[in-house]
Design an enzyme around this catalytic site. Structure first.
Site, short mmCIF file in Angstrom:
data_model
loop_
_atom_site.label_atom_id
_atom_site.label_comp_id
_atom_site.label_asym_id
_atom_site.label_seq_id
_atom_site.Cartn_x
_atom_site.Cartn_y
_atom_site.Cartn_z
N LYS A 175 -7.83 -63.57 -34.33
CA LYS A 175 -9.19 -63.08 -34.23
C LYS A 175 -10.08 -64.14 -34.88
O LYS A 175 -9.94 -64.43 -36.08
CB LYS A 175 -9.37 -61.73 -34.93
CG LYS A 175 -10.76 -61.13 -34.64
CD LYS A 175 -10.95 -59.76 -35.25
CE LYS A 175 -11.52 -59.83 -36.63
NZ LYS A 175 -12.86 -60.49 -36.73
N GLU A 208 -4.02 -62.61 -48.35
CA GLU A 208 -4.24 -63.43 -49.53
C GLU A 208 -5.69 -63.19 -49.87
O GLU A 208 -6.58 -63.53 -49.09
CB GLU A 208 -3.93 -64.89 -49.17
CG GLU A 208 -3.76 -65.80 -50.36
CD GLU A 208 -4.89 -66.77 -50.41
OE1 GLU A 208 -4.83 -67.81 -49.75
OE2 GLU A 208 -5.88 -66.47 -51.13
N CYS A 224 -9.90 -70.29 -52.94
CA CYS A 224 -9.23 -69.13 -53.54
C CYS A 224 -8.59 -69.51 -54.87
O CYS A 224 -8.27 -68.62 -55.66
CB CYS A 224 -8.20 -68.55 -52.58
SG CYS A 224 -7.23 -69.81 -51.75
N GLU A 261 -13.62 -61.40 -59.50
CA GLU A 261 -13.88 -62.73 -58.97
C GLU A 261 -15.35 -62.86 -58.55
O GLU A 261 -15.90 -61.96 -57.92
CB GLU A 261 -12.99 -62.98 -57.75
CG GLU A 261 -13.09 -64.38 -57.18
CD GLU A 261 -12.25 -64.57 -55.91
OE1 GLU A 261 -11.73 -63.57 -55.37
OE2 GLU A 261 -12.13 -65.73 -55.47
N GLY A 306 -8.97 -57.59 -47.05
CA GLY A 306 -7.51 -57.67 -47.02
C GLY A 306 -6.84 -56.35 -47.34
O GLY A 306 -5.83 -55.98 -46.73
N GLY A 365 -8.96 -63.89 -47.22
CA GLY A 365 -10.37 -63.52 -47.38
C GLY A 365 -10.57 -62.65 -48.60
O GLY A 365 -9.89 -62.81 -49.61
N SER A 366 -11.48 -61.71 -48.47
CA SER A 366 -11.89 -60.90 -49.62
C SER A 366 -10.88 -59.79 -49.91
O SER A 366 -10.10 -59.40 -49.06
CB SER A 366 -13.24 -60.26 -49.34
OG SER A 366 -13.10 -59.28 -48.32
#
Lengths: 489, 489
Positions: free
Chosen positions: A149, A230, A267, A358, A211, A206-207
């Protein structure tokens, strides 16, 4: 311009992927390696148009994008090599013992592809963790068809790369369903992809909210499936006292570079710097401050990310007890990320969960712990992390074994005297870590071992040689490492 | 007699386990192997009292229980050997490349223990899959403390074995929290064990409803954890036409034995026998019938299981289109399981999901398919399985490649001309399979690879030799296999 795929077309896409799986799973490692190398070759020769497109869509500079494309090609070829080398197949053979009471039949085991894998590309790595990135490459190496995607922040770049992959699939005589590319900015498309019965695994970078949502959907299916999200990490860096006393300038240089690299959009960006009150601390903070002030603010990936950065940065700075140490002297233009260092005491950090979150961007929080015991407490209070780093002399390490123990339970990668940014693509890399850094600490997304995310073992008991896969035949035609009757051969 | 543990004591138990984890995770493979061997030694010399206790609690015969105890000792020592051999550590070393641009730091990776593991013992294997069974042995090998919840059907046997393990823990100078044993017949105790923040993984063998419930709880935690539930399977046996024509008697003998072994109380019990209408079929059914009629009904494990068997057997037999082929001539006494073979057409089976469900006990359903195409359809309609078996000549296999493809996607172990019961403890065994056979098809619960369920990788970047675990030191003091700079050494 890129309308969301309809649910009817999505179902057709998954049917096509499943059909492709039935033959792709039986291709040889050499055939799949050839596909990966073909993709790498085409990407390597994709020219400046692709770089220009990616620059426009991501605001990342040319040099970085060219490097990232090179890294992506390296990943593809290195996973191709690993695919053929066959360690990931984990072949095991126990030959028959007809004289034993009861007799033991011949049994052989190897890893086999899980099925179609849905990959959600990352906004911050338009090449290396997107369309032809690590998830796609390792899933293909395993024998799993891939449905990517496109990330809505770089649809053209994604479509361009997807076209290259589809050409490589055709040129290596694979069914076209081995790789498919869909668009979907809406929640519904993501959900439908994860929930489809033919989807057998999901890769995501991603976030946390994104996730974890994919993970939860996957667990609510009648048949739960693995999701490798992740998500995020504050990548704490612990500076120990002797190191701080003797190398405050070097530490400031390393950390300022790591915090602001790629406008902090990695990340592995170091979001927490943890120190104790000690003699070198003020000199270090001053040196760090000087370096941060000199950094040029740069544009972030897209409006959503820069707005989120502004919001979370302000939220961080407005917490009681948090003070601003320094920002870049030059004010940021619209869409740019302002390099920022904040400071807080260990006690305040321990008491405020908001400070553990984060802040995605060039932001780092220095935690001034009263003493070693409080530093250990801070370490204990941390969530699971991709990385933890210790800046330490050997004497520091000797004096802080408890801290080392704590952080080794918290993280996927433990660094000593290196900053966390910069993720090597090699066998020894673990890019993953305890929740909430990822949804499955048992696997990582970088390096050849990442292939193993997309396979499961199958045993063949008493199956005649002719009907065994080549991987398990007596003659070992693929020359892969195997455990034969308990010994690694 | 064995009251449920209170929630306060349970919390204390988990605290103790966590405390033990902090030192146990750092023990050497040799130390943990010594613990496993000590447990095996004590179990081997546990004498007749334990067997008598288990006979009384499980109704299993003496010979079977003695064999199972021997198997359990073999598991313990074979996992001890594998623990020291160190393949499961998956050590990888990439040495520094200081000349490269940018320089590559020294990076090393190995597997490390996840944390405390909760084990729910199985009722049908009081030794091999219970207190000192495969889950406990592999978790200890990995460096994870274990908390066993005794199966309520054999609490005394469980407590006896737990005492041996605790003695072995003390004798090998491990902290007592390395192994703990709790009682809990209630839902609440199971849930609290799975939900406790110090629990990092769960092992379970039993019913679908039990195993799936543990899995769902684990996914609802703030931090989801892996759950290895080995749940159930109908272990379909496909009999192909040539084999049926030439060996109907041998097939009947093999299958009657496998269906009724241990009163059908094995997770690999063949619950479906799938044939096509062909010339040997009637002779086979008659031979199977004759053998089933001659079987002596035997007591099942406990009242709950025999009542469930009676219920599900009757439910199966009462489905439209299902007819009874044969039962044992001798009527079962209270608590005994009545060996039973039922027959149904392929079309009826395809149309009725109830017939796809496992009937736990000495029951098997013969599916008469109209032709090969319908047999493929039946195969496609099956849930994920621990095993699928093909009874086939080489000519049959040549003529049924599509069927082989289908079943190899459905199962964890593919047998040719062997019955599914009898699970070898060896490297090549996959005892696991696609959902709903287990909750995680990527792992199995038998053989040394089962250790890997309880570990995750950790990388050490730029860590000085002195501070590296022995597993990763240059000199390789443990002499384990490692991938060094991309090559298996």
């Amino acid at each position: 311009m890129y309308p969301d795929i309809s649910l009817t077309d999505l179902h057709q896409t998954m049917e096509t992927a499943w059909e492709a799986f039935l033959s792709f799973r039986k291709t040889s490692p050499a055939q799949r390696a050839a596909l990966l190398r073909r993709i790498a070759h085409k990407l390597e020769h994709s020219g400046d148009e692709l770089i220009r497109m990616a620059m426009q869509e991501t605001h990342l500079p040319e040099g970085r994008l060219k490097n990232e494309r090179g890294r992506t090609c390296f990943q593809l070829t290195s996973y191709a090599d690993a695919c053929e080398q066959g360690i990931w197949l984990e072949a095991r053979i126990d030959t028959a013992l007809p004289e034993r009471v009861p007799p033991r039949p011949d049994i052989r085991k190897m890893n086999t592809a899980l099925g179609p894998v849905v990959v959600f590309g990352a906004s911050n790595f338009p090449f290396a963790y997107s369309t032809a990135g690590g998830d796609t490459a390792t899933a293909l190496a395993a024998g799993c068809p891939v449905i990517v995607k496109a990330h809505p922040a770089h649809p053209e770049t994604s479509a361009f790369v997807a076209q290259l992959i589809s050409e490589a699939v055709a040129e290596t005589n694979m069914p076209s369903g081995v790789f498919q590319h869909v668009f979907g900015a809406s929640f519904e498309v993501g959900k439908a992809l994860v929930m489809h019965p033919y989807t057998k695994a999901v890769g995501f970078t991603g976030s946390f909210s994104g996730g974890k949502q994919l993970y939860d959907w996957a667990q609510q299916r009648p048949e739960p499936i693995p999701v490798f999200s992740e998500m995020g990490s504050t990548n704490p860096v612990f500076i120990l006292p002797e190191k701080l006393a003797v190398q405050s300038d070097w530490l400031a240089e390393q950390l300022a570079g790591s915090i602001t690299l790629g406008v902090g959009q990695f990340c592995t960006n170091p979001g927490l710097i943890i120190t104790t009150e000690s003699e070198g601390l003020d000199a270090f903070l001053q040196a760090l401050s000087t370096r941060i002030r000199a950094v040029q603010p740069s544009p972030m990936l897209h409006a959503g990310i820069s707005q989120a950065y502004q919001l979370h940065r302000e939220k961080g700075l407005s917490q009681p007890g948090v003070s601003l140490l320094s920002t870049a002297d030059q004010a940021p233009a619209n869409g740019e990320g302002q390099p920022t260092i904040a400071v807080v005491s260990g006690a305040t950090f321990l008491a405020n969960p908001q400070l553990h979150k984060e802040v995605f961007g060039p932001y780092s929080l220095v935690i001034r712990c009263a003493d070693q015991a409080q530093m250990n407490e801070v370490a204990l209070s941390l969530d699971g992390q991709l990385t933890c780093s210790l800046m330490a002399t050997e004497a520091d390490l000797q004096a802080h074994t408890k801290l080392t123990d704590i952080v080794s339970i918290k993280c996927g990668r433990l660094n000593v005297n290196t900053v966390p940014t910069g993720v090597e693509v090699c066998w020894s890399m673990q890019h993953g870590g305890p929740f909430p850094a990822t949804t499955d600490s048992r696997f990582g997304s970088v390096g050849p071992d990442a292939i193993r995310r997309f396979v499961r073992p199958i045993s063949y008991q008493n199956v005649p040689q002719t009907f065994l896969p080549d991987e398990l035949k007596d003659s070992n035609p693929l020359k892969i490492p195997r455990v034969e009757n308990g010994r690694l051969a």
